[in-house]
Design a protein around this motif. Structure first.
Motif, PDB file in Angstrom:
ATOM      1  N   PHE A  42      11.447  80.137  62.980  1.00 32.84           N
ATOM      2  CA  PHE A  42      10.301  79.871  62.108  1.00 32.84           C
ATOM      3  C   PHE A  42      10.526  78.590  61.309  1.00 32.84           C
ATOM      4  O   PHE A  42       9.596  77.827  61.065  1.00 32.84           O
ATOM      5  CB  PHE A  42      10.053  81.043  61.161  1.00 32.84           C
ATOM      6  N   ASN A  43      11.765  78.335  60.919  1.00 34.79           N
ATOM      7  CA  ASN A  43      12.056  77.123  60.151  1.00 34.79           C
ATOM      8  C   ASN A  43      11.740  75.854  60.932  1.00 34.79           C
ATOM      9  O   ASN A  43      11.451  74.819  60.339  1.00 34.79           O
ATOM     10  CB  ASN A  43      13.509  77.121  59.679  1.00 34.79           C
ATOM     11  N   SER A  58       1.545  70.262  68.470  1.00 33.31           N
ATOM     12  CA  SER A  58       2.865  70.798  68.777  1.00 33.31           C
ATOM     13  C   SER A  58       3.148  72.028  67.912  1.00 33.31           C
ATOM     14  O   SER A  58       3.684  73.030  68.396  1.00 33.31           O
ATOM     15  CB  SER A  58       3.956  69.752  68.529  1.00 33.31           C
ATOM     16  N   LEU A  59       2.780  71.956  66.647  1.00 39.78           N
ATOM     17  CA  LEU A  59       2.979  73.078  65.735  1.00 39.78           C
ATOM     18  C   LEU A  59       2.181  74.285  66.212  1.00 39.78           C
ATOM     19  O   LEU A  59       2.718  75.401  66.284  1.00 39.78           O
ATOM     20  CB  LEU A  59       2.551  72.690  64.315  1.00 39.78           C
ATOM     21  N   MET A  60       0.928  74.085  66.542  1.00 42.36           N
ATOM     22  CA  MET A  60       0.077  75.193  66.982  1.00 42.36           C
ATOM     23  C   MET A  60       0.646  75.835  68.264  1.00 42.36           C
ATOM     24  O   MET A  60       0.670  77.060  68.394  1.00 42.36           O
ATOM     25  CB  MET A  60      -1.360  74.725  67.193  1.00 42.36           C
ATOM     26  N   ASP A  61       1.105  75.019  69.201  1.00 45.57           N
ATOM     27  CA  ASP A  61       1.665  75.513  70.441  1.00 45.57           C
ATOM     28  C   ASP A  61       2.961  76.274  70.190  1.00 45.57           C
ATOM     29  O   ASP A  61       3.184  77.356  70.722  1.00 45.57           O
ATOM     30  CB  ASP A  61       1.900  74.348  71.397  1.00 45.57           C
ATOM     31  N   TYR A  62       3.817  75.723  69.345  1.00 45.25           N
ATOM     32  CA  TYR A  62       5.101  76.349  69.036  1.00 45.25           C
ATOM     33  C   TYR A  62       4.895  77.707  68.360  1.00 45.25           C
ATOM     34  O   TYR A  62       5.525  78.694  68.739  1.00 45.25           O
ATOM     35  CB  TYR A  62       5.927  75.428  68.133  1.00 45.25           C
ATOM     36  N   VAL A  63       4.007  77.763  67.392  1.00 48.53           N
ATOM     37  CA  VAL A  63       3.738  79.012  66.667  1.00 48.53           C
ATOM     38  C   VAL A  63       3.122  80.040  67.603  1.00 48.53           C
ATOM     39  O   VAL A  63       3.476  81.228  67.561  1.00 48.53           O
ATOM     40  CB  VAL A  63       2.847  78.759  65.438  1.00 48.53           C
ATOM     41  N   ALA A  64       2.245  79.612  68.486  1.00 51.59           N
ATOM     42  CA  ALA A  64       1.610  80.535  69.417  1.00 51.59           C
ATOM     43  C   ALA A  64       2.622  81.156  70.386  1.00 51.59           C
ATOM     44  O   ALA A  64       2.467  82.312  70.800  1.00 51.59           O
ATOM     45  CB  ALA A  64       0.515  79.828  70.203  1.00 51.59           C
ATOM     46  N   LYS A  65       3.660  80.420  70.727  1.00 52.77           N
ATOM     47  CA  LYS A  65       4.645  80.899  71.703  1.00 52.77           C
ATOM     48  C   LYS A  65       5.820  81.618  71.048  1.00 52.77           C
ATOM     49  O   LYS A  65       6.632  82.192  71.748  1.00 52.77           O
ATOM     50  CB  LYS A  65       5.150  79.742  72.541  1.00 52.77           C
ATOM     51  N   SER A  66       5.915  81.560  69.739  1.00 49.46           N
ATOM     52  CA  SER A  66       7.069  82.204  69.102  1.00 49.46           C
ATOM     53  C   SER A  66       6.746  83.573  68.575  1.00 49.46           C
ATOM     54  O   SER A  66       5.759  84.148  68.713  1.00 49.46           O
ATOM     55  CB  SER A  66       7.622  81.357  67.983  1.00 49.46           C
TER      56      SER A  66
END
Length: 66
Positions: A42-43, A58-66
């Protein structure tokens, strides 16, 4: 307006993954709680947020996949 060193995103990321390494290192086969790993990851999303609009997708994609 002084900023605490611990509040800097890269410091938080480093500290999070150092804690995970400390858990995994003494074991022959590293195992850790998924929640601990998720909190450390998350950090990374916080760092993307600090990088501005250029990294918004990139943020939206990363958050969606985590």
């Amino acid at each position: 307006m002084g900023s605490n060193e611990a509040d800097k995103p890269l410091r938080r990321i480093g500290a999070s993954f150092e804690q995970l390494a400390a858990v995994a290192k003494p074991q022959q086969q590293p195992a850790m709680a998924a929640g601990d790993f998720s909190r450390a990851c998350f950090n990374v999303s916080v760092l993307f947020g600090c990088l501005g609009i250029a990294f918004k997708f990139s943020l939206m994609d990363y958050v969606a996949k985590s």
